[in-house]
Design an enzyme around this catalytic site. Structure first.
Site, PDB file in Angstrom:
ATOM      1  N   SER A  97       0.825  -1.203   0.000  1.00  0.00           N
ATOM      2  CA  SER A  97       0.000   0.000   0.000  1.00  0.00           C
ATOM      3  C   SER A  97       0.868   1.266   0.000  1.00  0.00           C
ATOM      4  CB  SER A  97      -0.964  -0.044   1.190  1.00  0.00           C
ATOM      5  OG  SER A  97      -1.995   0.895   1.040  1.00  0.00           O
ATOM      6  N   ASP A 227      -9.758  -5.317  -4.420  1.00  0.00           N
ATOM      7  CA  ASP A 227      -9.196  -4.339  -3.500  1.00  0.00           C
ATOM      8  C   ASP A 227     -10.101  -3.109  -3.468  1.00  0.00           C
ATOM      9  OD1 ASP A 227      -7.643  -2.302  -2.258  1.00  0.00           O
ATOM     10  OD2 ASP A 227      -5.790  -3.272  -2.879  1.00  0.00           O
ATOM     11  N   HIS A 256      -7.528  -5.811  -0.143  1.00  0.00           N
ATOM     12  CA  HIS A 256      -6.343  -4.978   0.069  1.00  0.00           C
ATOM     13  C   HIS A 256      -5.391  -5.610   1.080  1.00  0.00           C
ATOM     14  CE1 HIS A 256      -4.066  -1.274  -0.141  1.00  0.00           C
ATOM     15  NE2 HIS A 256      -4.120  -1.122   1.165  1.00  0.00           N
TER      16      HIS A 256
END
Length: 276
Positions: A97, A227, A256
């Site tokens: 991320s 996601d 995610h």
């Protein structure tokens, strides 16, 4: 605790486990978490004989809750300070991320001669926010909403995200893991509200296009196609096209937070790429 102090006086906490002579794997965590988010991966690779390192970003986890420097340039410089302190070479850098953005900036600008490979997992590059140059991005109002929720009630906000879209626990039939939710909340609440607030701008508005173009080491781009935090269409599907030596691996139905919920699949895939 193991810490280093940066040139601007910030104490950065890090973990360094395993044989000092083994190839190092460095993990860069996502917002608003800490190096603890990588425990499953670090233990896995430790058992495989690697040296594993992870640090808490400034304002996160056990690092200093400083007022300034909550931007990607400082994130990458702090990571570089840890790498130089430990004199890590031939390292594999893995970022999730926001940590994927940190990896892109570090490898492109500071990691020359030290990096063997890179991995971007559910990562924010090239850029998340919608602009004229990035019409498929998320509207700025999405990120304004995150800031408003954080400022109003950070503790509840940090329950709602992992309970819902972060791990896909809001999907029909999802098996909700209360321990995972509690651990996410624990990591988040250990950090600084100011760092988390300003970090939203860092992960959403930073343009990593030129960083991706500058990376010349083999880079694996991994992303779940469900996601809900960093949509794949405007992130990994674009990033892999900008990399000189990029490989894309898409995971059907993964969220995610797939490094946690699907570690049994992700860890062996990471190992295969590192060994390749």
């Amino acid at each position: 605790m193991s810490t280093i102090t940066t040139q601007d006086g910030v104490d950065i906490f890090y973990k360094d486990w395993g044989p000092r002579t083994a190839q190092p794997i460095v993990f860069h965590h996502g917002w608003p978490l800490s190096s603890d988010d990588w425990d499953t991966q670090m233990l896995f690779f430790l058992e495989q004989g690697y040296r594993v390192i992870a640090h808490d970003r400034r304002g996160h986890g056990r690092s200093s809750q400083v007022s300034d420097g909550h931007d990607v340039d400082h994130y990458a410089a702090d990571a570089a300070a840890v790498m130089e302190h430990l004199d890590l070479r031939n390292a594999v850098h893995i970022g999730h991320s926001t940590g994927g953005g940190e990896v892109a900036r570090y490898v492109a600008r500071d990691g020359k001669g030290r990096v063997a490979k890179a991995v971007l997992i559910s990562a924010v590059p090239p850029i998340m926010v919608k602009t004229d140059a990035n019409p498929g991005g998320l509207p700025i109002e999405v990120f304004d909403g995150l800031r408003a929720a954080l400022a109003a009630n950070r503790a509840q906000f940090f329950r709602d995200l992992p309970s819902g879209p972060f791990y896909g626990f809001n999907r029909p039939g999802a098996k909700v893991d209360e321990g995972v939710i509690a651990n996410w909340w624990r990591q988040g609440m250990n950090g600084s509200a100011k760092a988390h607030y300003e970090g939203i701008k860092a992960f959403s508005e930073t343009d990593f296009t030129e960083d991706l173009k500058a990376i010349d080491v083999p880079t694996l781009v991994m992303h779940g196609d469900d996601d809900q935090i960093v949509p794949i269409a405007d992130s990994s599907l674009l990033s892999v096209k900008l990399l000189k030596n990029g490989t894309l691996k898409v995971y059907e139905g993964y969220s995610h937070g797939m490094c946690t919920t699907n570690a049994d699949v992700i860890n062996p895939d990471l190992l295969a790429f590192i060994k390749s």
